[in-house]
Write a protein that holds these residues in place. Structure first.
Motif, short mmCIF file in Angstrom:
data_model
loop_
_atom_site.label_atom_id
_atom_site.label_comp_id
_atom_site.label_asym_id
_atom_site.label_seq_id
_atom_site.Cartn_x
_atom_site.Cartn_y
_atom_site.Cartn_z
N LEU A 1 0.83 -1.21 0.00
CA LEU A 1 0.00 0.00 0.00
C LEU A 1 0.87 1.26 0.00
N ILE A 2 1.96 1.22 0.72
CA ILE A 2 2.88 2.38 0.72
C ILE A 2 3.44 2.59 -0.69
N ALA A 3 3.86 1.49 -1.33
CA ALA A 3 4.46 1.59 -2.66
C ALA A 3 3.46 2.08 -3.70
N VAL A 4 2.20 1.63 -3.59
CA VAL A 4 1.19 1.98 -4.59
C VAL A 4 0.54 3.34 -4.31
N VAL A 5 0.10 3.55 -3.10
CA VAL A 5 -0.62 4.77 -2.76
C VAL A 5 0.32 5.98 -2.75
N LEU A 6 1.47 5.81 -2.15
CA LEU A 6 2.43 6.92 -2.05
C LEU A 6 3.43 6.93 -3.21
N LYS A 7 3.33 5.90 -4.09
CA LYS A 7 4.26 5.77 -5.22
C LYS A 7 5.71 5.85 -4.76
N PHE A 8 5.99 5.09 -3.73
CA PHE A 8 7.33 5.08 -3.13
C PHE A 8 7.85 3.65 -3.17
N ASP A 9 8.45 3.27 -4.31
CA ASP A 9 8.89 1.88 -4.48
C ASP A 9 10.24 1.57 -3.84
N LYS A 10 10.83 2.55 -3.18
CA LYS A 10 12.12 2.30 -2.53
C LYS A 10 11.98 1.37 -1.32
N VAL A 11 10.76 1.11 -0.89
CA VAL A 11 10.56 0.23 0.27
C VAL A 11 10.39 -1.23 -0.12
N ILE A 12 10.34 -1.51 -1.42
CA ILE A 12 10.01 -2.86 -1.87
C ILE A 12 10.99 -3.89 -1.36
N ASP A 13 12.28 -3.72 -1.64
CA ASP A 13 13.27 -4.72 -1.22
C ASP A 13 13.43 -4.75 0.30
N ILE B 1 3.36 -4.99 -9.47
CA ILE B 1 3.85 -4.69 -8.13
C ILE B 1 3.27 -5.70 -7.13
N ALA B 2 1.99 -5.99 -7.27
CA ALA B 2 1.34 -6.94 -6.37
C ALA B 2 1.98 -8.32 -6.50
N PHE B 3 2.27 -8.74 -7.73
CA PHE B 3 2.89 -10.04 -7.95
C PHE B 3 4.29 -10.08 -7.33
N TYR B 4 5.02 -8.97 -7.47
CA TYR B 4 6.36 -8.89 -6.89
C TYR B 4 6.31 -9.06 -5.38
#
Length: 290
Positions: free
Chosen positions: A26-38, A104-107
């Motif tokens: 939700l952080i990555a999608v809503v805030l468009k902040f993909d730096k938290v993924i890994d 993103i969800a699949f990842y």
């Protein structure tokens, strides 16, 4: 058969993992902040390991050691990945999914399963009432973890310094451990994953064997055939595949297991493919031009 406690711990860790990954999704999608993924993936190991140790609270030596090894490795990895993405600004692996919620969800789904499966040996050990004396197989497993963790740490440090050096721009990393393996960090990752399994063997019974094998097998297949070596080998081919120097490096350097270039370069191709993981998917252009 799995014990009732095994099942309880497996269910608990699965639910916690789903919730943890959903939070960062939700952080990555809503805030468009993909730096938290890994960071979300690597830190999930700590959550599971500590949770299962506290849930049982038996504090057997084997439980404490395996949990500690998992926390040490995953904390180091989480911090490294977070610093790396903040320093580099973006991860090219995420380019194709950055504006695609489904990808993103699949990842997040895959990395959640990665965290849950790799921690299965720790989950089963921490759920167990059995506490046999420390055996040779424990020491072997811990040693595998230590070697794998050190190799991964050193490889990451060398690569990070190399990428941040102005002199390395437009070059591939072929210094230190990277002189002996094209992906020494992945070798370390796979080795320590199998170390967790080996160190859990003294308490395993029945179907517990099949459960704890899921983790190392998944990591090995994932890195060899999906998101690890194939992606990076393809990227390197696009950048350097037409350079003779790179093709010589690739021919003389093992894709995974560190070996002296003089040894690896003189081995027959069939031997490399069968025993040293030099699969055709890593060298399409090179094989086509031979």
């Amino acid at each position: 058969m799995l014990t009732d406690t095994d099942k309880e711990f497996l269910y608990l860790t699965a639910v916690v993992t789903v919730g943890y990954q959903l939070f960062f999704f939700l952080i990555a999608v809503v805030l468009k902040f993909d730096k938290v993924i890994d960071f979300a993936g690597s830190s999930n190991f700590v959550v599971i390991a500590v949770l299962t140790l506290l849930q049982r609270s038996s504090w057997h030596l084997r439980q404490v050691v395996l949990t500690s090894l998992m926390v040490i490795w995953s904390s180091r990895l989480a911090i490294y990945l977070l610093i790396r993405i903040l320093r580099w600004g973006e991860d090219k692996r995420h380019d194709k999914m950055r504006n695609n919620v489904g990808r993103i969800a699949f990842y997040f789904l895959v990395q959640g399963f990665w965290a849950w499966s790799v921690t299965l040996p720790i989950t089963i050990v921490n759920a167990s009432e059995k506490d046999p004396n420390i055996q040779t197989v424990d020491i072997i497993g811990w040693t595998m973890w230590f070697v794998g963790a050190v190799v991964e740490l050193v490889a990451d440090k060398i690569k990070f310094s190399f990428k941040n050096s102005p002199e390395s721009k437009g070059k591939w990393c072929d210094v230190g451990l990277w002189k002996y393996s094209r992906h020494p960090n992945y070798f370390g990752d796979i080795l320590l994953s199998w170390g967790y399994f080996v160190a859990s063997i003294p308490i395993l019974e029945g179907s517990e064997w099949f459960v704890v094998l899921i983790g190392p097998i998944f990591v090995t297949l994932l890195l060899l055939f999906v998101s690890g070596l194939p992606h990076l080998e393809k990227s390197a081919e696009k950048k350097f595949g037409n350079l003779d120097a790179y093709r010589i490096y690739k021919k003389r350097t093992s894709p995974l297991i560190p070996l002296p270039p003089a040894v690896y370069g003189n081995l027959p191709h069939w031997f490399k493919a069968v025993f040293l993981f030099e699969f055709p998917i890593y060298s399409r252009r090179s094989y086509r031009n031979q």
